[in-house]
Motif scaffolding. Structure first.
Motif, short mmCIF file in Angstrom:
data_model
loop_
_atom_site.label_atom_id
_atom_site.label_comp_id
_atom_site.label_asym_id
_atom_site.label_seq_id
_atom_site.Cartn_x
_atom_site.Cartn_y
_atom_site.Cartn_z
N LEU A 220 39.83 -28.97 8.44
CA LEU A 220 40.06 -28.49 7.25
C LEU A 220 39.08 -28.73 6.15
O LEU A 220 38.52 -27.87 5.30
N LEU A 221 38.54 -29.75 6.36
CA LEU A 221 37.32 -30.34 5.08
C LEU A 221 35.91 -29.48 5.62
O LEU A 221 35.15 -29.28 4.78
N LEU A 222 35.96 -29.11 7.05
CA LEU A 222 34.59 -28.53 7.47
C LEU A 222 34.60 -26.97 7.52
O LEU A 222 33.65 -26.36 8.03
N ARG A 223 35.89 -26.36 7.64
CA ARG A 223 35.84 -24.75 7.87
C ARG A 223 34.83 -24.10 7.04
O ARG A 223 34.80 -24.50 5.81
N GLU A 224 34.33 -23.05 7.53
CA GLU A 224 33.37 -22.35 6.91
C GLU A 224 33.85 -21.69 5.80
O GLU A 224 33.19 -21.47 4.65
#
Length: 293
Positions: A166-170
């Motif tokens: 969730l922290l890294l989704r584009e």
């Protein structure tokens, strides 16, 4: 209520459905036990429906409750739609292979986390799940009062690691604000190198544009959140869902949407920010702690 149910996640539909069912029951002047008795349900079934813990909500159950409460046709139709979404769509986090490993009380939390636009977390005792390394997550499960098999632990660790996406989704990564008690940095939860790995991971994640980490130092003294950790979730305007606070302790977990309660925790988080080190100084403390280990 949600403006675009078609694009809503099952987690938000469960939450909205639960809130509406709770409102209807209270407007009807009924207690949970009375409802369960009339419908020949277990009390826990109604509790799960009202709290959003069920992964799937049966439209027939919703219809039975609406009939008992005397809900108007528009409300019946809306709640039926909510229930249908939970049966026909899947939350992003909800892999079938992980479902047996997730306790019912955590389904609501994980689904809400995946649907949120932002989260603010105060962590007093352990590193929040979104910041944990796999090693740390493994150790927290071993230390838990519940007894998990090695296989169960590995499945749970994999699920927790997946949530960190969730922290890294584009597209629209989760805006995350963490206040960590200094005790989290000092506690030797694992071996020295594993503890260093965890602290380095926090330092690395804190450099993401959508993540802010601040440390509440011992020097802050007593404060208004000594008793518990908590998470505050906010959602997009499209979902039209109100902010929610999540509380967790050993015997129970709770998602609370009452405005008066949420406001209390909003103020508490604001007060904690005022007592915490700046993000820059917090990162310095984390790095200094790594060197001291």
């Amino acid at each position: 209520m949600m403006e675009d149910i078609e694009s809503a996640t099952p987690a938000l539909c469960r939450l909205q459905l639960g809130a509406e069912l709770r409102r209807l029951r209270r407007d009807a002047g009924l207690k949970s036990g009375q409802v369960a008795k009339r419908l020949l349900w277990s009390p826990s079934k109604l509790t799960r429906l009202e709290s959003g813990d069920n992964v799937v909500v049966e439209p027939d159950d919703t219809a039975a409750l609406c009939a008992l409460y005397g809900a108007d046709p528009d409300t019946r139709s809306l709640l039926n739609t909510y229930a249908t979404v939970t049966k026909t769509k899947q939350d992003r986090w909800d892999e079938p292979r992980d479902q047996p490993s997730v306790r019912p009380g955590l389904h609501a939390f994980i689904g809400i986390e995946a649907s949120a636009a932002s989260v603010r977390v105060y962590a007093s005792e352990y590193v929040p799940g979104l910041l944990q390394t796999a090693t740390y997550a493994r150790e927290t499960h071993r230390a838990a009062p519940m007894r998990f098999s090695s296989e169960e632990i590995e499945v749970r660790v994999a699920a927790r690691t997946a949530r960190q996406g969730l922290l890294l989704r584009e597209e629209k990564p989760l805006e995350s604000y963490f206040i960590l008690n200094e005790s989290l940095l000092r506690r030797r939860a694992m071996g020295r190198e594993a503890t260093r790995e965890q602290l380095r991971h926090i330092a690395e994640v804190s450099t993401l544009h959508n993540v802010r980490v601040q440390v509440l130092p011992y020097s802050a003294g007593l404060h208004n959140s000594m008793a518990c950790s908590f998470s505050l979730f906010r959602f997009t305007k499209v979902s039209a869902s109100e902010p929610i606070v999540y509380l967790e302790n050993m015997p129970s977990r709770a998602l609370i949407g009452y405005a008066s309660v949420v406001d209390e925790y909003e103020r508490a988080f604001s007060d904690l920010l005022g007592l915490s080190l700046s993000p820059h100084d917090s990162l310095d403390m984390i790095r200094m702690t790594i060197e001291e280990l």
